[in-house]
Enzyme design. Structure first.
Site, PDB file in Angstrom:
ATOM      1  N   LYS A   1      37.411  70.763  14.960  1.00 56.36           N
ATOM      2  CA  LYS A   1      36.914  72.202  15.513  1.00 56.36           C
ATOM      3  C   LYS A   1      36.944  73.182  14.495  1.00 56.36           C
ATOM      4  CE  LYS A   1      36.881  74.800  19.639  1.00 56.36           C
ATOM      5  NZ  LYS A   1      37.570  74.817  20.874  1.00 56.36           N
TER       6      LYS A   1
ATOM      7  N   HIS B   1      36.417  76.570  15.206  1.00 57.03           N
ATOM      8  CA  HIS B   1      36.308  77.791  15.702  1.00 57.03           C
ATOM      9  C   HIS B   1      37.539  77.847  16.856  1.00 57.03           C
ATOM     10  CE1 HIS B   1      33.473  75.295  18.026  1.00 57.03           C
ATOM     11  NE2 HIS B   1      34.021  76.006  19.142  1.00 57.03           N
TER      12      HIS B   1
END
Length: 239
Positions: A114, A116
């Site tokens: 991921k 963000h």
């Protein structure tokens, strides 16, 4: 074979009635034809996930009771099937023995990192400096387990054990079998045995083929037992 503990007998009965355990003719990835199939993907409702997570907790707790000094801090479930298993089993461990297991955490990886929010590869407890047990459904060739071991090391954790739902107690397929040419007759161990030797850590299972045979035999299913025993004679291993 010794008499099964009640929790194993009850789990086998539930798996049979829910079609998690089924009998017939099943083509495996190894090109072998199995007379039984254990579909862990069907542990997908409240009753069944409660049963399997309680069984994992029993297996882990029993191993700890029989091996003084053994324990762990985090239960790691590889994405995707390991995710619900690690979360529900940690809860069942806490219910089983709050003093021993109440502080055990769980963690799992993302298939894609991921970029963000909190970011990163991992979700849940940090593995750094922690003793970690991998929980998964089955072990076929050990590939997924080895990937998990790599993640744990990269995150600073120490692998202390592995637990799976079913140990089929069968030798790894030969290259000849993978190519559809039949077994070459060579002596080989199981995937579980190979991983146990490579890692030096205990590899536990909730149920083994021997357990399934004993449980089904107690139900009077003679034909199914005979077919499983024949399969074991052909492909079975003791590790």
């Amino acid at each position: 074979m010794s008499e099964l503990p009640a929790w194993k007998s009850d789990l086998i009965s539930l798996c049979l009635s829910s079609n998690v355990l089924s009998f017939g003719t099943f083509k495996l990835k190894s090109n072998r034809t199995s007379p039984y199939f254990f579909n862990c993907g069907l542990f997908s409702n409240a009753k069944l996930i409660r049963a399997i997570s309680s069984a994992y907790a029993q297996a882990l707790n029993t191993h700890a009771e029989e091996n003084a000094g053994w324990g762990f801090d985090v239960l790691f479930g590889p994405a995707y099937k390991g995710i619900p298993l690690c979360a529900t089993t940690v809860e069942k461990l806490g219910s089983l023995d709050e003093k021993r297991w109440g502080e055990v955490g769980y963690a799992f990886n993302r298939k894609e990192v991921k970029d963000h929010g909190e970011g990163g590869l991992m979700v849940g407890e940090s593995l750094k400096g922690k003793r970690v047990v991998i929980i998964d459904d089955v072990m076929t060739a050990g590939t997924a387990i080895r990937e998990s071991i790599g993640i744990i090391k990269a995150q600073g954790g120490t692998l202390v054990g592995i637990v799976v739902a079913v140990n089929r107690q069968e030798k790894m397929p030969s290259q000849s079998e993978k190519e559809g040419k039949g077994d070459d007759g060579s002596v080989r161990g199981s995937a579980i045995g190979e991983v146990r030797r490579e890692t030096g850590v205990p590899v536990m299972s909730v149920l083994t083929l021997s357990d399934l045979i004993e449980g089904i035999k107690a139900m009077g299913k003679k034909e199914e037992v005979e077919k499983m025993e024949e399969y074991y004679r052909q492909y079975g291993t003791t590790d």
